[in-house]
Motif scaffolding. Sequence first.
Motif, PDB file in Angstrom:
ATOM      1  N   ARG A 176       3.879   5.073   7.563  1.00 16.34           N
ATOM      2  CA  ARG A 176       4.877   4.002   7.622  1.00 16.34           C
ATOM      3  C   ARG A 176       4.314   2.767   8.318  1.00 16.34           C
ATOM      4  NH1 ARG A 176       8.106   8.589   8.608  1.00 16.34           N
ATOM      5  NH2 ARG A 176       7.995   8.243  10.848  1.00 16.34           N
ATOM      6  N   VAL A 177       3.613   2.967   9.418  1.00 18.07           N
ATOM      7  CA  VAL A 177       3.047   1.839  10.157  1.00 18.07           C
ATOM      8  C   VAL A 177       1.992   1.121   9.315  1.00 18.07           C
ATOM      9  CG1 VAL A 177       1.602   1.256  12.157  1.00 18.07           C
ATOM     10  CG2 VAL A 177       3.624   2.685  12.454  1.00 18.07           C
ATOM     11  N   ALA A 178       1.297   1.844   8.459  1.00 15.58           N
ATOM     12  CA  ALA A 178       0.282   1.225   7.602  1.00 15.58           C
ATOM     13  C   ALA A 178       0.875   0.122   6.737  1.00 15.58           C
ATOM     14  CB  ALA A 178      -0.398   2.286   6.739  1.00 15.58           C
ATOM     15  N   TRP A 179       2.169   0.240   6.401  1.00 21.62           N
ATOM     16  CA  TRP A 179       2.809  -0.815   5.609  1.00 21.62           C
ATOM     17  C   TRP A 179       2.827  -2.148   6.338  1.00 21.62           C
ATOM     18  CZ3 TRP A 179       3.089  -0.887   0.691  1.00 21.62           C
ATOM     19  CH2 TRP A 179       3.294   0.276  -0.041  1.00 21.62           C
ATOM     20  N   GLY A 180       2.649  -2.155   7.639  1.00 22.56           N
ATOM     21  CA  GLY A 180       2.598  -3.405   8.395  1.00 22.56           C
ATOM     22  C   GLY A 180       1.330  -4.202   8.141  1.00 22.56           C
ATOM     23  N   TYR A 181       0.356  -3.595   7.476  1.00 23.41           N
ATOM     24  CA  TYR A 181      -0.939  -4.243   7.269  1.00 23.41           C
ATOM     25  C   TYR A 181      -1.249  -4.521   5.800  1.00 23.41           C
ATOM     26  CZ  TYR A 181      -1.528  -2.515  12.008  1.00 23.41           C
ATOM     27  OH  TYR A 181      -1.356  -2.255  13.337  1.00 23.41           O
ATOM     28  N   VAL A 182      -0.518  -3.929   4.886  1.00 21.05           N
ATOM     29  CA  VAL A 182      -0.816  -4.058   3.454  1.00 21.05           C
ATOM     30  C   VAL A 182       0.441  -4.416   2.679  1.00 21.05           C
ATOM     31  CG1 VAL A 182      -2.772  -2.447   3.529  1.00 21.05           C
ATOM     32  CG2 VAL A 182      -0.488  -1.585   3.030  1.00 21.05           C
ATOM     33  N   SER A 183       0.243  -4.792   1.414  1.00 15.78           N
ATOM     34  CA  SER A 183       1.389  -5.239   0.634  1.00 15.78           C
ATOM     35  C   SER A 183       1.569  -4.491  -0.682  1.00 15.78           C
ATOM     36  CB  SER A 183       1.260  -6.735   0.337  1.00 15.78           C
ATOM     37  OG  SER A 183       0.095  -6.974  -0.425  1.00 15.78           O
TER      38      SER A 183
END
Length: 164
Positions: free
Chosen positions: A19-26
């Motif tokens: 979930r946190v990875a979504w803060g870096y990618v689109s």
Amino acid sequence: MDEDAFDRIARAHGAALARVAWGYVSNAADHDDLVQEILVAIWRALPRFRGDASERTYVFRIAHNRGITFAARRREHETLDADASIADPALGAHETLEAALERRRLVTAVRSLPEPLRQAVMMRLEGFEIAEIASVQGISENNVSVRLIRARDRLRALLGEGAT
């Protein structure tokens, strides 16, 4: 390498890391690549874990560093697509259309935040304390608080809500 420790960490933190990875990618393809890079980095770094910080903070610091590096590589090649959907395994079939649309508005608004604000919000939504976010991001607790306040104000403006 202690495979049991890695397996335990992957089970305990895998969903939150995703979930946190979504803060870096689109997009989903980059998300999958980033999550894989994060897990490989954790695998490689675990033998060096000395216990100076909590295991959770250590793992998410690795994820943050991987995310920053990954996003920097991708930034030149694509822009954030606010229409892209984010898969969330917690959503159930019983969710009403109105709630789904409201959630989509919120996700779109969070994804439109500048990267430092978006990352702080994503970690806060995962239950991180201010001190943990500061440790993971390598900034002061005061800076984290400022980022979260700015993110809240921008989200309110984007969502058309008055300050309460």
